[in-house]
Design a protein around this motif. Structure first.
Motif, short mmCIF file in Angstrom:
data_model
loop_
_atom_site.label_atom_id
_atom_site.label_comp_id
_atom_site.label_asym_id
_atom_site.label_seq_id
_atom_site.Cartn_x
_atom_site.Cartn_y
_atom_site.Cartn_z
N LYS A 39 23.09 22.35 50.02
CA LYS A 39 21.51 21.72 51.09
C LYS A 39 20.40 22.62 50.64
O LYS A 39 19.57 22.34 51.42
CB LYS A 39 22.14 23.23 52.22
CG LYS A 39 23.39 22.66 53.42
CD LYS A 39 23.68 21.17 53.91
CE LYS A 39 25.02 21.12 54.07
NZ LYS A 39 25.38 20.15 54.35
N ASN A 40 20.53 22.53 49.01
CA ASN A 40 18.80 23.45 49.15
C ASN A 40 18.54 22.80 47.71
O ASN A 40 18.38 23.80 47.06
CB ASN A 40 18.50 25.22 48.80
CG ASN A 40 18.60 25.43 50.53
OD1 ASN A 40 17.76 24.82 51.36
ND2 ASN A 40 19.31 26.63 50.32
N PRO A 41 18.67 21.49 47.47
CA PRO A 41 18.33 20.78 45.94
C PRO A 41 17.01 20.95 45.43
O PRO A 41 15.82 21.13 46.59
CB PRO A 41 18.45 20.01 46.51
CG PRO A 41 18.33 19.39 48.00
CD PRO A 41 18.85 20.06 48.15
N THR A 42 16.58 21.49 44.23
CA THR A 42 15.49 20.99 44.05
C THR A 42 14.35 19.96 43.87
O THR A 42 15.40 19.01 44.76
CB THR A 42 15.52 21.16 42.33
OG1 THR A 42 16.09 20.14 41.60
CG2 THR A 42 16.47 22.37 41.64
N GLU A 43 13.27 19.73 43.59
CA GLU A 43 12.55 18.56 44.15
C GLU A 43 13.59 17.51 42.91
O GLU A 43 13.11 16.27 43.06
CB GLU A 43 11.19 19.26 43.52
CG GLU A 43 9.89 19.92 45.07
CD GLU A 43 10.50 18.94 45.99
OE1 GLU A 43 10.80 17.53 45.97
OE2 GLU A 43 10.77 20.29 46.65
N MET A 44 12.98 17.80 41.90
CA MET A 44 14.33 16.51 40.88
C MET A 44 15.11 16.02 41.05
O MET A 44 15.97 15.04 41.44
CB MET A 44 14.23 17.91 39.12
CG MET A 44 14.57 16.30 38.51
SD MET A 44 15.05 16.74 36.50
CE MET A 44 16.53 17.46 37.21
N GLU A 45 16.20 17.33 41.83
CA GLU A 45 17.42 16.41 42.80
C GLU A 45 17.29 15.84 43.88
O GLU A 45 17.85 14.81 43.99
CB GLU A 45 18.32 18.01 42.88
CG GLU A 45 19.14 19.00 41.85
CD GLU A 45 19.56 19.72 42.03
OE1 GLU A 45 20.44 20.61 41.22
OE2 GLU A 45 18.87 20.83 43.08
N GLU A 47 14.95 13.86 44.37
CA GLU A 47 14.47 12.05 43.73
C GLU A 47 15.35 12.07 43.23
O GLU A 47 15.37 10.55 43.64
CB GLU A 47 13.81 13.11 42.38
CG GLU A 47 11.78 13.21 42.88
CD GLU A 47 10.59 13.89 41.93
OE1 GLU A 47 11.58 13.20 41.11
OE2 GLU A 47 10.00 14.39 42.00
N ASN A 48 16.64 12.98 42.02
CA ASN A 48 17.55 11.99 42.28
C ASN A 48 17.99 11.27 43.28
O ASN A 48 18.88 9.87 43.27
CB ASN A 48 18.70 12.48 41.39
CG ASN A 48 17.20 12.77 39.65
OD1 ASN A 48 16.96 11.46 39.28
ND2 ASN A 48 17.68 13.63 39.38
N ILE A 49 18.22 11.87 44.52
CA ILE A 49 19.63 12.27 45.33
C ILE A 49 18.85 10.21 46.04
O ILE A 49 19.29 9.81 45.73
CB ILE A 49 19.31 12.56 46.74
CG1 ILE A 49 20.33 13.92 46.14
CG2 ILE A 49 20.14 12.58 47.90
CD1 ILE A 49 20.33 15.13 46.21
N VAL A 50 17.12 10.22 46.17
CA VAL A 50 16.67 9.64 47.05
C VAL A 50 16.84 7.81 45.77
O VAL A 50 17.57 7.17 46.54
CB VAL A 50 15.39 9.45 47.23
CG1 VAL A 50 14.63 7.98 47.11
CG2 VAL A 50 14.56 10.66 47.87
N LYS A 51 16.86 8.48 44.69
CA LYS A 51 17.26 6.96 43.81
C LYS A 51 18.25 6.25 44.09
O LYS A 51 18.99 5.38 43.77
CB LYS A 51 16.97 7.39 42.22
CG LYS A 51 15.53 7.13 42.37
CD LYS A 51 15.47 7.90 40.63
CE LYS A 51 14.05 8.36 40.11
NZ LYS A 51 13.49 8.59 39.24
N ALA A 52 19.60 7.60 43.66
CA ALA A 52 20.62 7.12 43.90
C ALA A 52 21.05 6.47 45.19
O ALA A 52 21.92 5.84 45.46
CB ALA A 52 21.84 8.40 43.33
#
Length: 105
Positions: A39-45, A47-52
């Motif tokens: 529930k608390n992804p990093t900023e990089m995570e 960004e990767n979630i949005v791309k996926a």
């Protein structure tokens, strides 16, 4: 068989899992789910979630918007805009079928 990407607030994680099951088993859709235990992804995570997630939308025929209690957050609104720009069908949970709204948790 139509492929759907499910979009909704993580506050409805359990409901989205149940809705995906019903959409696949009762209505014959192929559902790409996007629920995460972190529930608390990093900023990089993030960004990767949005791309996926956007890639899942690219691969789909439509997006299925889980708008329980008419809730559509900022992220889901962005996903809707992305899907519209890709000419994807938008299906709103609140309008799809009444018995899905009556699922029990």
């Amino acid at each position: 068989m139509k492929t759907l990407t499910m979009c909704g607030s993580m506050r409805f994680e359990k409901e989205m899992q149940q809705i995906a099951f019903l959409l696949e088993t009762r209505y014959g859709f192929n559902v790409l789910q996007c629920t995460y235990s972190n529930k608390n992804p990093t900023e990089m995570e993030k960004e990767n979630i949005v791309k996926a997630h956007n890639k899942k939308i690219d691969l789909s025929d439509a997006v299925y918007i889980v708008d329980i209690d008419n809730h559509i957050g900022i992220s889901v609104q962005s996903e809707i805009e992305y899907a519209v720009n890709k000419n994807k069908e938008i299906i709103y949970h609140s309008a799809f079928i009444s018995d899905i709204n009556k699922i029990s948790i």
